[in-house]
Scaffold this motif. Structure first.
Motif, PDB file in Angstrom:
ATOM      1  N   ASN B 126       0.814  -1.215   0.000  1.00  0.00           N
ATOM      2  CA  ASN B 126       0.000   0.000   0.000  1.00  0.00           C
ATOM      3  C   ASN B 126       0.848   1.266   0.000  1.00  0.00           C
ATOM      4  O   ASN B 126       0.554   2.238   0.705  1.00  0.00           O
ATOM      5  N   ILE B 127       1.902   1.253  -0.805  1.00  0.00           N
ATOM      6  CA  ILE B 127       2.725   2.433  -1.007  1.00  0.00           C
ATOM      7  C   ILE B 127       2.398   2.969  -2.387  1.00  0.00           C
ATOM      8  O   ILE B 127       2.551   2.273  -3.385  1.00  0.00           O
ATOM      9  N   GLN B 128       1.931   4.196  -2.445  1.00  0.00           N
ATOM     10  CA  GLN B 128       1.602   4.819  -3.719  1.00  0.00           C
ATOM     11  C   GLN B 128       2.877   5.360  -4.368  1.00  0.00           C
ATOM     12  O   GLN B 128       3.558   6.211  -3.809  1.00  0.00           O
ATOM     13  N   LEU B 129       3.157   4.868  -5.543  1.00  0.00           N
ATOM     14  CA  LEU B 129       4.325   5.339  -6.271  1.00  0.00           C
ATOM     15  C   LEU B 129       3.944   6.527  -7.148  1.00  0.00           C
ATOM     16  O   LEU B 129       2.865   6.547  -7.751  1.00  0.00           O
ATOM     17  N   LYS B 130       4.818   7.513  -7.189  1.00  0.00           N
ATOM     18  CA  LYS B 130       4.664   8.596  -8.150  1.00  0.00           C
ATOM     19  C   LYS B 130       5.558   8.358  -9.351  1.00  0.00           C
ATOM     20  O   LYS B 130       5.164   8.590 -10.492  1.00  0.00           O
ATOM     21  N   SER B 131       6.766   7.909  -9.118  1.00  0.00           N
ATOM     22  CA  SER B 131       7.657   7.591 -10.236  1.00  0.00           C
ATOM     23  C   SER B 131       8.733   6.634  -9.754  1.00  0.00           C
ATOM     24  O   SER B 131       9.065   6.586  -8.571  1.00  0.00           O
ATOM     25  N   VAL B 132       9.233   5.866 -10.696  1.00  0.00           N
ATOM     26  CA  VAL B 132      10.382   5.008 -10.452  1.00  0.00           C
ATOM     27  C   VAL B 132      11.293   5.126 -11.663  1.00  0.00           C
ATOM     28  O   VAL B 132      10.847   4.949 -12.798  1.00  0.00           O
ATOM     29  N   LYS B 133      12.545   5.471 -11.429  1.00  0.00           N
ATOM     30  CA  LYS B 133      13.517   5.549 -12.528  1.00  0.00           C
ATOM     31  C   LYS B 133      14.778   4.810 -12.112  1.00  0.00           C
ATOM     32  O   LYS B 133      15.190   4.891 -10.953  1.00  0.00           O
ATOM     33  N   ALA B 134      15.358   4.098 -13.052  1.00  0.00           N
ATOM     34  CA  ALA B 134      16.567   3.344 -12.748  1.00  0.00           C
ATOM     35  C   ALA B 134      17.539   3.445 -13.911  1.00  0.00           C
ATOM     36  O   ALA B 134      17.132   3.526 -15.069  1.00  0.00           O
ATOM     37  N   THR B 135      18.803   3.466 -13.579  1.00  0.00           N
ATOM     38  CA  THR B 135      19.834   3.318 -14.605  1.00  0.00           C
ATOM     39  C   THR B 135      20.646   2.093 -14.243  1.00  0.00           C
ATOM     40  O   THR B 135      20.910   1.828 -13.071  1.00  0.00           O
ATOM     41  N   ILE B 136      21.001   1.341 -15.247  1.00  0.00           N
ATOM     42  CA  ILE B 136      21.707   0.095 -15.023  1.00  0.00           C
ATOM     43  C   ILE B 136      22.919   0.043 -15.942  1.00  0.00           C
ATOM     44  O   ILE B 136      22.843   0.465 -17.102  1.00  0.00           O
ATOM     45  N   GLU B 137      24.006  -0.446 -15.417  1.00  0.00           N
ATOM     46  CA  GLU B 137      25.254  -0.472 -16.178  1.00  0.00           C
ATOM     47  C   GLU B 137      25.951  -1.808 -15.961  1.00  0.00           C
ATOM     48  O   GLU B 137      26.122  -2.245 -14.813  1.00  0.00           O
ATOM     49  N   GLY B 138      26.350  -2.440 -17.056  1.00  0.00           N
ATOM     50  CA  GLY B 138      27.039  -3.724 -16.969  1.00  0.00           C
ATOM     51  C   GLY B 138      28.475  -3.591 -17.435  1.00  0.00           C
ATOM     52  O   GLY B 138      28.731  -3.102 -18.526  1.00  0.00           O
ATOM     53  N   ASP B 139      29.397  -4.045 -16.597  1.00  0.00           N
ATOM     54  CA  ASP B 139      30.818  -3.963 -16.927  1.00  0.00           C
ATOM     55  C   ASP B 139      31.235  -5.185 -17.740  1.00  0.00           C
ATOM     56  O   ASP B 139      30.832  -6.312 -17.444  1.00  0.00           O
ATOM     57  N   MET B 140      32.069  -4.943 -18.742  1.00  0.00           N
ATOM     58  CA  MET B 140      32.502  -6.052 -19.578  1.00  0.00           C
ATOM     59  C   MET B 140      33.897  -5.806 -20.131  1.00  0.00           C
ATOM     60  O   MET B 140      34.187  -4.728 -20.640  1.00  0.00           O
ATOM     61  N   ASP B 141      34.758  -6.794 -20.029  1.00  0.00           N
ATOM     62  CA  ASP B 141      36.082  -6.760 -20.643  1.00  0.00           C
ATOM     63  C   ASP B 141      35.982  -7.501 -21.965  1.00  0.00           C
ATOM     64  O   ASP B 141      35.838  -8.740 -21.975  1.00  0.00           O
ATOM     65  N   ILE B 142      36.049  -6.784 -23.077  1.00  0.00           N
ATOM     66  CA  ILE B 142      35.843  -7.443 -24.366  1.00  0.00           C
ATOM     67  C   ILE B 142      37.065  -8.227 -24.843  1.00  0.00           C
ATOM     68  O   ILE B 142      37.061  -8.799 -25.934  1.00  0.00           O
ATOM     69  N   ALA B 143      38.098  -8.250 -24.024  1.00  0.00           N
ATOM     70  CA  ALA B 143      39.249  -9.088 -24.359  1.00  0.00           C
ATOM     71  C   ALA B 143      38.838 -10.557 -24.452  1.00  0.00           C
ATOM     72  O   ALA B 143      39.469 -11.344 -25.152  1.00  0.00           O
ATOM     73  N   GLY B 144      37.778 -10.911 -23.765  1.00  0.00           N
ATOM     74  CA  GLY B 144      37.296 -12.285 -23.818  1.00  0.00           C
ATOM     75  C   GLY B 144      36.688 -12.618 -25.166  1.00  0.00           C
ATOM     76  O   GLY B 144      37.088 -13.555 -25.844  1.00  0.00           O
ATOM     77  N   ILE B 145      35.719 -11.808 -25.574  1.00  0.00           N
ATOM     78  CA  ILE B 145      35.017 -12.119 -26.812  1.00  0.00           C
ATOM     79  C   ILE B 145      35.904 -11.922 -28.038  1.00  0.00           C
ATOM     80  O   ILE B 145      35.659 -12.528 -29.075  1.00  0.00           O
ATOM     81  N   LEU B 146      36.935 -11.084 -27.923  1.00  0.00           N
ATOM     82  CA  LEU B 146      37.839 -10.909 -29.057  1.00  0.00           C
ATOM     83  C   LEU B 146      38.901 -12.002 -29.110  1.00  0.00           C
ATOM     84  O   LEU B 146      39.698 -12.029 -30.034  1.00  0.00           O
ATOM     85  N   GLY B 147      38.917 -12.863 -28.101  1.00  0.00           N
ATOM     86  CA  GLY B 147      39.892 -13.945 -28.103  1.00  0.00           C
ATOM     87  C   GLY B 147      41.290 -13.509 -27.685  1.00  0.00           C
ATOM     88  O   GLY B 147      42.270 -14.205 -27.963  1.00  0.00           O
ATOM     89  N   ILE B 148      41.391 -12.367 -27.012  1.00  0.00           N
ATOM     90  CA  ILE B 148      42.703 -11.880 -26.570  1.00  0.00           C
ATOM     91  C   ILE B 148      43.174 -12.660 -25.348  1.00  0.00           C
ATOM     92  O   ILE B 148      44.341 -13.008 -25.230  1.00  0.00           O
ATOM     93  N   ASP B 149      42.254 -12.913 -24.445  1.00  0.00           N
ATOM     94  CA  ASP B 149      42.610 -13.558 -23.191  1.00  0.00           C
ATOM     95  C   ASP B 149      41.537 -14.580 -22.839  1.00  0.00           C
ATOM     96  O   ASP B 149      40.397 -14.216 -22.528  1.00  0.00           O
ATOM     97  N   SER B 150      41.901 -15.834 -22.859  1.00  0.00           N
ATOM     98  CA  SER B 150      40.923 -16.893 -22.594  1.00  0.00           C
ATOM     99  C   SER B 150      40.500 -16.954 -21.132  1.00  0.00           C
ATOM    100  O   SER B 150      39.525 -17.604 -20.787  1.00  0.00           O
ATOM    101  N   ASP B 151      41.235 -16.271 -20.266  1.00  0.00           N
ATOM    102  CA  ASP B 151      40.855 -16.248 -18.851  1.00  0.00           C
ATOM    103  C   ASP B 151      39.787 -15.202 -18.568  1.00  0.00           C
ATOM    104  O   ASP B 151      39.220 -15.170 -17.476  1.00  0.00           O
ATOM    105  N   VAL B 152      39.562 -14.328 -19.534  1.00  0.00           N
ATOM    106  CA  VAL B 152      38.556 -13.286 -19.338  1.00  0.00           C
ATOM    107  C   VAL B 152      37.181 -13.839 -19.648  1.00  0.00           C
ATOM    108  O   VAL B 152      36.956 -14.465 -20.687  1.00  0.00           O
TER     109      VAL B 152
END
Lengths: 200, 200
Positions: B126-152
């Motif tokens: 029974n909490i009346q919301l007026k607004s909800v806003k969120a920002t979301i950010e995901g960290d990623m090391d693309i060395a993995g997908i590029l095949g630079i480092d298999s440990d990534v």
């Protein structure tokens, strides 16, 4: 199926690939990607990316999200376009179905990641693709999210990508069938999944 | 941050909630959901759902996905609408940016899931919301997908939802701040994340 993190085992499924033996042009600039690989090997800080989304609640379970900028190669990157998405719950959940469900957005991400990966791997192996189609299905027991059973995981218990090979298997089959497996190994959304590969 | 499956720790971030103390009407039919909970407690087979997406390769890293039917409550469920999505890679990946990236689709799923959960939990409390806003950010090391480092790892190393409280914290702060934590605990997309909650 053994559960690994967010997504559990993926059985490669209905991925239909038609290919022929010509100089491949699948629209993937592999040369640029290989150049980026070389450059980023010597500049690991530039490989640190941050992907973003912003979400605003509308009403009920309906929300509106936007995707525009991200961080990578040492700076904020801005696009010419802002991508917008509506998410909601379906009518069987007593909602208004004004957008796909959040979990379906995750499946879209996974399917599109695998598909792009197939194209990239095919290009790198000089395999000309005619078409790639995939269907993906995620199993879920909603007893968890409804609070019926606290032992039930709030998420997918399994994901299946159904596959069918086209054309009829030929001496090239082994090259074609390995595309999806290779795509899965490099997938940014599939990495925690242990897959039972099926030949096709 | 400790990595748990596909998504690692989530630090609750920029979720702006404006609320007032009136008879709540956030558009969530909690009564129907509670009735469903009771019904499905006695019919666990009806709680088994299958969510679906279909994906078709277009060119390069561009694919087109659709979401329409799903399985639940013992049968296939069809919608009035087919939701369509384009995914692609951005120009810095030598692609044409004809859609959000697959990983951004995952972030949209996560953000919209948390937001819908906040609305549902607020309604139930029974909490009346007026607004909800969120920002979301995901960290990623693309060395993995590029095949630079298999440990990534080929995936997110961390996800941050940035939060700010509005209005200024009041005696109701504890009730408001618990909404996002409760939403996260029931989230169908967030379940494997271990979160470091921040008061706001």
């Amino acid at each position: 199926m053994r559960s690994v993190g967010f997504l559990s085992q993926c059985k490669v499924g209905r991925i239909i690939i038609m290919a022929s033996e010509v100089q491949a042009n699948n629209g993937v600039n592999v040369e640029a990607l290989l150049a980026a690989k070389e450059a980023l090997t010597n500049a690991p800080e530039a490989a640190q990316f941050k992907w973003r989304a912003a979400c605003e609640w509308k009403d009920g379970t309906h929300s509106h999200s936007t995707v525009e900028s991200f961080y990578g190669l040492g700076q904020d990157q801005h696009r010419k376009t802002t991508f917008a998405f509506d998410a909601d719950h379906p009518e069987v959940f007593a909602s208004l179905d004004q957008g796909a469900t959040p979990v379906e957005y995750v499946l879209v991400g996974l399917a599109s990641c695998l598909t792009a990966g197939i194209a990239a791997v095919a290009q790198n192996r000089n395999i000309q693709l005619k078409s790639v189609k995939a269907t993906i299905e995620g199993d879920m027991d909603i007893a968890g999210i409804l609070g019926i059973d606290s032992d039930v995981r709030n998420g997918f218990s399994g994901i299946t990508v159904k596959s069918t090979s086209t054309p009829t298997p030929s001496p090239r089959t082994s090259r074609l069938s390995s595309l999806s497996r290779r795509s899965g190994r490099r997938s940014m959304t599939l990495s925690p999944i242990r897959r039972t590969s099926r030949s096709w």
